[in-house]
Design an enzyme around this catalytic site. Structure first.
Site, PDB file in Angstrom:
ATOM      1  N   TYR A  43       0.841  -1.198   0.000  1.00  0.00           N
ATOM      2  CA  TYR A  43       0.000   0.000   0.000  1.00  0.00           C
ATOM      3  C   TYR A  43       0.881   1.256   0.000  1.00  0.00           C
ATOM      4  CZ  TYR A  43      -4.435  -2.352   1.445  1.00  0.00           C
ATOM      5  OH  TYR A  43      -5.572  -3.109   1.518  1.00  0.00           O
ATOM      6  N   GLY A  44       2.054   1.131   0.602  1.00  0.00           N
ATOM      7  CA  GLY A  44       2.873   2.300   0.938  1.00  0.00           C
ATOM      8  C   GLY A  44       3.422   3.089  -0.223  1.00  0.00           C
ATOM      9  N   CYS A  74      -2.176  -1.319  10.253  1.00  0.00           N
ATOM     10  CA  CYS A  74      -1.362  -0.794   9.155  1.00  0.00           C
ATOM     11  C   CYS A  74      -1.343   0.721   9.275  1.00  0.00           C
ATOM     12  CB  CYS A  74      -1.995  -1.217   7.834  1.00  0.00           C
ATOM     13  SG  CYS A  74      -1.194  -0.561   6.361  1.00  0.00           S
ATOM     14  N   ASN A  75      -0.157   1.282   9.426  1.00  0.00           N
ATOM     15  CA  ASN A  75      -0.031   2.740   9.549  1.00  0.00           C
ATOM     16  C   ASN A  75      -0.462   3.433   8.257  1.00  0.00           C
ATOM     17  OD1 ASN A  75       1.803   3.207  12.187  1.00  0.00           O
ATOM     18  ND2 ASN A  75       2.384   1.314  11.180  1.00  0.00           N
ATOM     19  N   THR A  76      -0.106   2.817   7.139  1.00  0.00           N
ATOM     20  CA  THR A  76      -0.386   3.419   5.834  1.00  0.00           C
ATOM     21  C   THR A  76      -1.895   3.488   5.588  1.00  0.00           C
ATOM     22  OG1 THR A  76       1.647   2.354   5.083  1.00  0.00           O
ATOM     23  CG2 THR A  76       0.208   3.261   3.390  1.00  0.00           C
ATOM     24  N   CYS A 182       5.893   1.112  10.550  1.00  0.00           N
ATOM     25  CA  CYS A 182       5.185   0.207   9.624  1.00  0.00           C
ATOM     26  C   CYS A 182       5.161  -1.151  10.305  1.00  0.00           C
ATOM     27  CB  CYS A 182       5.926   0.134   8.299  1.00  0.00           C
ATOM     28  SG  CYS A 182       5.390  -1.212   7.221  1.00  0.00           S
ATOM     29  N   THR A 183       4.005  -1.781  10.306  1.00  0.00           N
ATOM     30  CA  THR A 183       3.873  -3.018  11.092  1.00  0.00           C
ATOM     31  C   THR A 183       4.729  -4.164  10.545  1.00  0.00           C
ATOM     32  OG1 THR A 183       1.838  -3.494   9.852  1.00  0.00           O
ATOM     33  CG2 THR A 183       1.605  -2.436  11.996  1.00  0.00           C
TER      34      THR A 183
HETATM   35  N1  DGL Z   1       2.274  -2.627   7.102  1.00  0.00           N
HETATM   36  C1  DGL Z   1       1.966  -1.376   6.524  1.00  0.00           C
HETATM   37  C2  DGL Z   1       2.125  -0.219   7.520  1.00  0.00           C
HETATM   38  O1  DGL Z   1       2.073  -0.405   8.717  1.00  0.00           O
HETATM   39  C3  DGL Z   1       2.526  -0.943   5.214  1.00  0.00           C
HETATM   40  C4  DGL Z   1       3.135  -1.843   4.234  1.00  0.00           C
HETATM   41  C5  DGL Z   1       2.789  -1.468   2.816  1.00  0.00           C
HETATM   42  O2  DGL Z   1       3.510  -0.676   2.192  1.00  0.00           O
HETATM   43  O3  DGL Z   1       1.787  -1.978   2.348  1.00  0.00           O
HETATM   44  O4  DGL Z   1       2.263   0.903   7.114  1.00  0.00           O
END
Ligand code: DGL
Length: 253
Positions: A43-44, A74-76, A182-183
């Site tokens: 997603y990032g 997920c932070n993103t 990021c997790t």
């Molecule tokens: N695990 C996701 C987070 O905490 C991001 C990883 C991604 O780029 O999809 O931001």
């Protein structure tokens, strides 16, 4: 809403399993339904609109399973979609952000490095967080890093070369703490710590799990008896990602 319903938890991929572990530790009686959007990861490096569309779709899949609360591990996805999901869903929605706030209290005036995805660092939510707590923080977007975890690659030469490159600017900088924003990166703690010896690594997982618990408590929605359970789902190849999630769920970090 039935207190015996599951808690839905999702991430772009397997990273949120690091949050799931803390949530299960804190809420052992709960049923958890984990969804990794592995097919659409990462997603990032996507646009805010795309991330919001993807996250909304995942939330709908989990809602159709009858969840009683949603944890965005997920932070993103949180930065792009938490407001929209809260407006859309009638259940509690818990999001997460890079743990800059607790880090800035623990290391007051110290130099804090925040590692996160480009999308997280670019968005308004992080900008606001940084204005409040990031006076001494430096940020490093890590496009390409989550892919190592998605591939189950938590150590080795390729990963070390990537990390060395991304951390090269901080070799001679005195860092007081590193925030893993990021997790996925939580699973890379060992590899990161080896390159930054003695620098504490901080993540927001436990705080997020505590927030989930207190919201469920407030709503009188906690399961009070019986054993909990964990079930994994993926939009990607089940034969690849379910075993990887199960493995990550068990390995010590
Ligand atoms: N695990 C996701 C987070 O905490 C991001 C990883 C991604 O780029 O999809 O931001």
């Amino acid at each position: 809403m039935d207190r015996n319903s599951a808690i839905g938890i999702f991430d772009s991929g397997v990273g949120g399993v690091s949050v799931l572990r803390d949530a299960v530790r804190l809420l052992p009686r709960e049923h958890f339904l984990y969804y990794g959007d592995n097919l659409n990861a990462p997603y990032g490096t996507k646009s805010e609109d795309t991330i919001r569309t993807l996250a909304t779709h995942v939330a709908d899949v989990l809602l159709s399973c009858g969840i009683k609360a949603l944890l965005i591990a997920c932070n993103t996805a949180t930065s792009a979609a938490v407001a929209a999901l809260r407006a859309r869903l009638a259940i509690p929605v818990v999001g997460m952000e890079p743990a800059l706030k607790p880090a800035s209290f623990l290391w007051r005036g110290g130099r804090i490095l925040v590692l996160a995805t480009p999308a997280t660092l670019r968005q308004q939510k992080y900008q606001a967080l940084s204005e409040k707590y990031g006076e001494h923080a430096v940020v490093q977007p890590c496009a390409g890093l989550m892919e190592f975890v998605e591939a189950g690659e938590l150590s080795g030469e390729r990963l070390n070369a990537y990390l060395k490159d991304v951390l090269a600017d901080y070799e001679n900088v005195q860092l007081d703490a590193v925030v893993l924003g990021c997790t996925h990166y939580v699973f890379l703690k060992r590899a990161i710590a080896a390159l930054l010896p003695g620098v504490p690594l901080v993540d927001g997982n436990e705080g997020t799990a505590r927030r989930l618990k207190s919201l469920l408590e407030q709503g009188d929605m906690l399961r009070t008896q019986g054993e909990g359970s964990v079930r994994f789902m993926t939009s990607g190849d089940e034969s690849v990602f379910i075993p990887l999630m199960e493995k990550l769920y068990r390995i010590p970090v």
